[in-house]
Design a protein around this motif. Structure first.
Motif, PDB file in Angstrom:
ATOM      1  N   LYS A  17       0.898  -1.279  -0.039  1.00 47.87           N
ATOM      2  CA  LYS A  17      -0.135   0.039   0.054  1.00 47.87           C
ATOM      3  C   LYS A  17       0.872   1.079  -0.054  1.00 47.87           C
ATOM      4  CE  LYS A  17      -4.085   1.993   2.063  1.00 47.87           C
ATOM      5  NZ  LYS A  17      -5.055   1.558   3.335  1.00 47.87           N
ATOM      6  N   LEU A  18       1.992   1.211   0.793  1.00 46.40           N
ATOM      7  CA  LEU A  18       2.779   2.253   0.639  1.00 46.40           C
ATOM      8  C   LEU A  18       3.973   2.300  -0.163  1.00 46.40           C
ATOM      9  CD1 LEU A  18       3.241   2.642   4.761  1.00 46.40           C
ATOM     10  CD2 LEU A  18       1.620   4.126   3.234  1.00 46.40           C
ATOM     11  N   LYS A  19       4.138   1.031  -0.592  1.00 48.84           N
ATOM     12  CA  LYS A  19       5.146   0.765  -1.630  1.00 48.84           C
ATOM     13  C   LYS A  19       6.719   0.946  -1.074  1.00 48.84           C
ATOM     14  CE  LYS A  19       2.807   0.826  -5.469  1.00 48.84           C
ATOM     15  NZ  LYS A  19       2.499  -0.546  -6.450  1.00 48.84           N
ATOM     16  N   LYS A  20       6.782   0.362   0.291  1.00 55.44           N
ATOM     17  CA  LYS A  20       7.860   0.382   1.041  1.00 55.44           C
ATOM     18  C   LYS A  20       8.414  -0.909   1.283  1.00 55.44           C
ATOM     19  CE  LYS A  20       8.948   3.579   3.592  1.00 55.44           C
ATOM     20  NZ  LYS A  20       9.024   4.292   5.065  1.00 55.44           N
ATOM     21  N   LEU A  21       9.811  -0.868   1.162  1.00 55.42           N
ATOM     22  CA  LEU A  21      10.717  -2.144   1.554  1.00 55.42           C
ATOM     23  C   LEU A  21      11.268  -1.966   2.990  1.00 55.42           C
ATOM     24  CD1 LEU A  21      12.147  -4.834   0.638  1.00 55.42           C
ATOM     25  CD2 LEU A  21      13.828  -3.246  -0.361  1.00 55.42           C
ATOM     26  N   PHE A  22      11.393  -3.040   3.483  1.00 47.26           N
ATOM     27  CA  PHE A  22      12.083  -3.060   5.174  1.00 47.26           C
ATOM     28  C   PHE A  22      12.884  -4.342   4.916  1.00 47.26           C
ATOM     29  CE2 PHE A  22       7.949  -1.116   5.658  1.00 47.26           C
ATOM     30  CZ  PHE A  22       8.402  -0.051   6.542  1.00 47.26           C
ATOM     31  N   LEU A  23      14.213  -4.195   5.394  1.00 50.03           N
ATOM     32  CA  LEU A  23      15.322  -5.139   5.729  1.00 50.03           C
ATOM     33  C   LEU A  23      15.660  -5.177   7.021  1.00 50.03           C
ATOM     34  CD1 LEU A  23      15.278  -5.144   2.333  1.00 50.03           C
ATOM     35  CD2 LEU A  23      17.668  -6.032   2.585  1.00 50.03           C
ATOM     36  N   THR A  24      15.610  -6.263   7.587  1.00 49.45           N
ATOM     37  CA  THR A  24      16.163  -6.272   8.984  1.00 49.45           C
ATOM     38  C   THR A  24      16.849  -7.822   9.122  1.00 49.45           C
ATOM     39  OG1 THR A  24      14.192  -7.362  10.047  1.00 49.45           O
ATOM     40  CG2 THR A  24      14.140  -4.859  10.186  1.00 49.45           C
ATOM     41  N   GLY A  25      17.529  -7.977  10.371  1.00 46.10           N
ATOM     42  CA  GLY A  25      18.122  -9.026  10.738  1.00 46.10           C
ATOM     43  C   GLY A  25      19.265  -9.462   9.880  1.00 46.10           C
ATOM     44  N   GLY A  26      20.077 -10.677  10.280  1.00 42.10           N
ATOM     45  CA  GLY A  26      21.129 -10.943   9.384  1.00 42.10           C
ATOM     46  C   GLY A  26      22.355 -10.343   9.974  1.00 42.10           C
ATOM     47  N   ASN A  27      23.607 -11.115  10.277  1.00 42.30           N
ATOM     48  CA  ASN A  27      24.454 -10.187  10.629  1.00 42.30           C
ATOM     49  C   ASN A  27      25.239  -9.549   9.683  1.00 42.30           C
ATOM     50  OD1 ASN A  27      24.562 -11.992  12.594  1.00 42.30           O
ATOM     51  ND2 ASN A  27      26.116 -13.585  12.023  1.00 42.30           N
ATOM     52  N   ASN A  28      24.887  -9.358   8.390  1.00 43.51           N
ATOM     53  CA  ASN A  28      25.199  -8.434   7.520  1.00 43.51           C
ATOM     54  C   ASN A  28      24.856  -7.162   7.618  1.00 43.51           C
ATOM     55  OD1 ASN A  28      22.916  -9.590   6.869  1.00 43.51           O
ATOM     56  ND2 ASN A  28      23.121  -9.055   4.352  1.00 43.51           N
ATOM     57  N   MET A  34      23.909  -5.801  11.069  1.00 39.96           N
ATOM     58  CA  MET A  34      24.521  -5.452  12.232  1.00 39.96           C
ATOM     59  C   MET A  34      23.753  -4.159  12.963  1.00 39.96           C
ATOM     60  SD  MET A  34      26.956  -7.612  12.873  1.00 39.96           S
ATOM     61  CE  MET A  34      27.776  -6.927  13.967  1.00 39.96           C
ATOM     62  N   ASN A  35      22.676  -4.458  13.341  1.00 41.86           N
ATOM     63  CA  ASN A  35      21.674  -3.490  14.018  1.00 41.86           C
ATOM     64  C   ASN A  35      21.397  -2.311  13.022  1.00 41.86           C
ATOM     65  OD1 ASN A  35      22.198  -4.598  16.569  1.00 41.86           O
ATOM     66  ND2 ASN A  35      24.028  -3.970  16.880  1.00 41.86           N
ATOM     67  N   LYS A  36      21.366  -2.476  11.617  1.00 39.88           N
ATOM     68  CA  LYS A  36      21.235  -1.435  10.700  1.00 39.88           C
ATOM     69  C   LYS A  36      19.561  -1.882  10.106  1.00 39.88           C
ATOM     70  CE  LYS A  36      25.999  -0.421   9.689  1.00 39.88           C
ATOM     71  NZ  LYS A  36      26.785  -0.579   8.676  1.00 39.88           N
ATOM     72  N   CYS A  37      19.206  -1.207   9.251  1.00 44.79           N
ATOM     73  CA  CYS A  37      18.203  -1.743   8.674  1.00 44.79           C
ATOM     74  C   CYS A  37      17.866  -0.845   7.379  1.00 44.79           C
ATOM     75  CB  CYS A  37      16.934  -1.369   9.508  1.00 44.79           C
ATOM     76  SG  CYS A  37      16.265   0.256   9.868  1.00 44.79           S
ATOM     77  N   LYS A  71      19.596   3.726   9.614  1.00 46.95           N
ATOM     78  CA  LYS A  71      19.084   3.102   8.552  1.00 46.95           C
ATOM     79  C   LYS A  71      20.251   3.318   7.371  1.00 46.95           C
ATOM     80  CE  LYS A  71      14.158   4.804   9.417  1.00 46.95           C
ATOM     81  NZ  LYS A  71      13.263   5.746   8.850  1.00 46.95           N
ATOM     82  N   ILE A  72      20.088   2.484   6.444  1.00 44.66           N
ATOM     83  CA  ILE A  72      20.969   2.451   5.157  1.00 44.66           C
ATOM     84  C   ILE A  72      20.339   2.356   3.989  1.00 44.66           C
ATOM     85  CG2 ILE A  72      23.155   1.589   6.784  1.00 44.66           C
ATOM     86  CD1 ILE A  72      22.708  -1.118   5.251  1.00 44.66           C
ATOM     87  N   SER A  73      20.688   2.877   2.778  1.00 45.96           N
ATOM     88  CA  SER A  73      20.041   2.540   1.644  1.00 45.96           C
ATOM     89  C   SER A  73      20.083   1.054   1.274  1.00 45.96           C
ATOM     90  CB  SER A  73      20.836   3.332   0.649  1.00 45.96           C
ATOM     91  OG  SER A  73      21.828   2.816   0.157  1.00 45.96           O
ATOM     92  N   PHE A  74      19.079   0.376   0.447  1.00 45.17           N
ATOM     93  CA  PHE A  74      19.131  -0.857  -0.132  1.00 45.17           C
ATOM     94  C   PHE A  74      20.398  -1.238  -0.868  1.00 45.17           C
ATOM     95  CE2 PHE A  74      18.487  -3.516  -3.760  1.00 45.17           C
ATOM     96  CZ  PHE A  74      17.944  -4.865  -3.132  1.00 45.17           C
ATOM     97  N   TRP A  75      20.983  -0.017  -1.821  1.00 42.68           N
ATOM     98  CA  TRP A  75      22.161  -0.420  -2.327  1.00 42.68           C
ATOM     99  C   TRP A  75      23.481  -0.372  -1.578  1.00 42.68           C
ATOM    100  CZ3 TRP A  75      21.557  -2.947  -6.571  1.00 42.68           C
ATOM    101  CH2 TRP A  75      20.308  -2.503  -7.407  1.00 42.68           C
ATOM    102  N   LYS A  76      23.380   0.300  -0.502  1.00 49.11           N
ATOM    103  CA  LYS A  76      24.500   0.175   0.717  1.00 49.11           C
ATOM    104  C   LYS A  76      24.568  -1.093   1.200  1.00 49.11           C
ATOM    105  CE  LYS A  76      27.558   1.663   3.599  1.00 49.11           C
ATOM    106  NZ  LYS A  76      29.047   2.097   3.032  1.00 49.11           N
ATOM    107  N   TYR A  77      23.341  -1.652   1.487  1.00 56.25           N
ATOM    108  CA  TYR A  77      23.354  -3.022   2.126  1.00 56.25           C
ATOM    109  C   TYR A  77      23.812  -3.927   1.148  1.00 56.25           C
ATOM    110  CZ  TYR A  77      20.902  -7.579   2.397  1.00 56.25           C
ATOM    111  OH  TYR A  77      20.510  -8.870   2.347  1.00 56.25           O
ATOM    112  N   TYR A  78      23.574  -4.081  -0.073  1.00 57.76           N
ATOM    113  CA  TYR A  78      24.188  -5.120  -1.251  1.00 57.76           C
ATOM    114  C   TYR A  78      25.628  -4.688  -1.396  1.00 57.76           C
ATOM    115  CZ  TYR A  78      20.633  -7.705  -2.759  1.00 57.76           C
ATOM    116  OH  TYR A  78      19.635  -8.987  -3.065  1.00 57.76           O
ATOM    117  N   ASP A  79      26.238  -3.397  -1.174  1.00 60.89           N
ATOM    118  CA  ASP A  79      27.612  -3.210  -1.373  1.00 60.89           C
ATOM    119  C   ASP A  79      28.302  -3.946  -0.180  1.00 60.89           C
ATOM    120  OD1 ASP A  79      27.705  -1.863  -3.583  1.00 60.89           O
ATOM    121  OD2 ASP A  79      27.765   0.110  -2.766  1.00 60.89           O
ATOM    122  N   GLU A  80      27.579  -4.011   0.938  1.00 60.24           N
ATOM    123  CA  GLU A  80      28.161  -4.578   2.213  1.00 60.24           C
ATOM    124  C   GLU A  80      28.099  -6.080   2.228  1.00 60.24           C
ATOM    125  OE1 GLU A  80      26.971  -2.569   5.605  1.00 60.24           O
ATOM    126  OE2 GLU A  80      27.915  -0.509   4.981  1.00 60.24           O
TER     127      GLU A  80
END
Length: 208
Positions: A79-90, A92-95, A187-196
């Motif tokens: 409904k909001l067109k939003k994505l959330f990512l949490t968990g996983g050691n990669n 590390m308290n970020k989302c 919070k970090i961006s989706f692409w920052k998450y993938y870079d890490e």
């Protein structure tokens, strides 16, 4: 349920690699990477969904000594067109907490095929060139990971050196409502998450 198979390779000749492995050990690592199947479950309730790791299946002749969880939990609010990512050691308290519209810039292709007895159509994501096959028989504009916004459920997708395919559909009548994660301060961006994310460093140049 979706099964993920990877087409990745550890290269012992890489000059930038500090991996203390012999050629035989590298061959074994590559077998584990490419023959281990990861099972994920996509749960969809109304306008919300989650995509979570379920189990890992490694060939019986390959012995492993345990792994570190690098897998995040995906949540979508359609409904909001939003994505959330949490968990996983990669993480590390970020989302990750952002719109998924820019991550799903699809070009629909005039192509029809049958996958798992489902009539499917093809689409290409313009930024990453990911290839998706979706079916209009299941009118759920969703799919694995961050993928969504097609006119039907994604049945198979080839993306970032891996193939994700739908292998099982389960109807659960008494499912609990999905609870999206609380707001995260770091919070970090989706692409920052993938870079890490070690397994996906090859896509880092898409969004610089």
């Amino acid at each position: 349920e979706y099964t993920v198979t990877k087409n990745a390779k550890v290269d012992i000749k890489n000059k930038n690699s500090n991996l203390p492995f012999t050629a035989a050990q590298v061959d074994k690592i590559n077998r584990v990477i490419n023959e281990t199947k990861e099972i994920f479950k996509l749960s969809v309730i109304k306008d919300k969904s989650s995509y979570k790791f379920s189990e890992s299946r490694t060939p019986s002749d390959i012995k492993t000594q345990g792994t570190i969880s690098l897998i995040a939990d995906y949540y979508k609010d359609h409904k909001l067109k939003k994505l959330f990512l949490t968990g996983g050691n990669n993480l590390m308290n970020k989302c990750v907490d952002e719109s998924y519209k820019d991550l799903n810039n699809w070009e629909l292709v005039d192509f029809d095929t049958i996958i798992y007895n489902l009539p499917c159509k093809k689409a290409v994501e313009k930024s990453t060139k990911s290839i998706a096959y979706y079916t209009k028989l299941i009118l759920v504009a969703d799919g694995p990971e961050h993928f969504a916004d097609l006119p039907g459920l994604i049945v198979l997708i080839k993306s970032f050196k891996k193939t994700i395919k739908l292998t099982n559909i389960i109807k659960e009548v008494n499912s609990n409502l999905l609870k999206l994660p609380n707001d995260c301060k770091n919070k970090i961006s989706f692409w920052k998450y993938y870079d890490e994310h070690d397994a996906s460093k090859d896509i880092g140049n898409f969004k610089k």
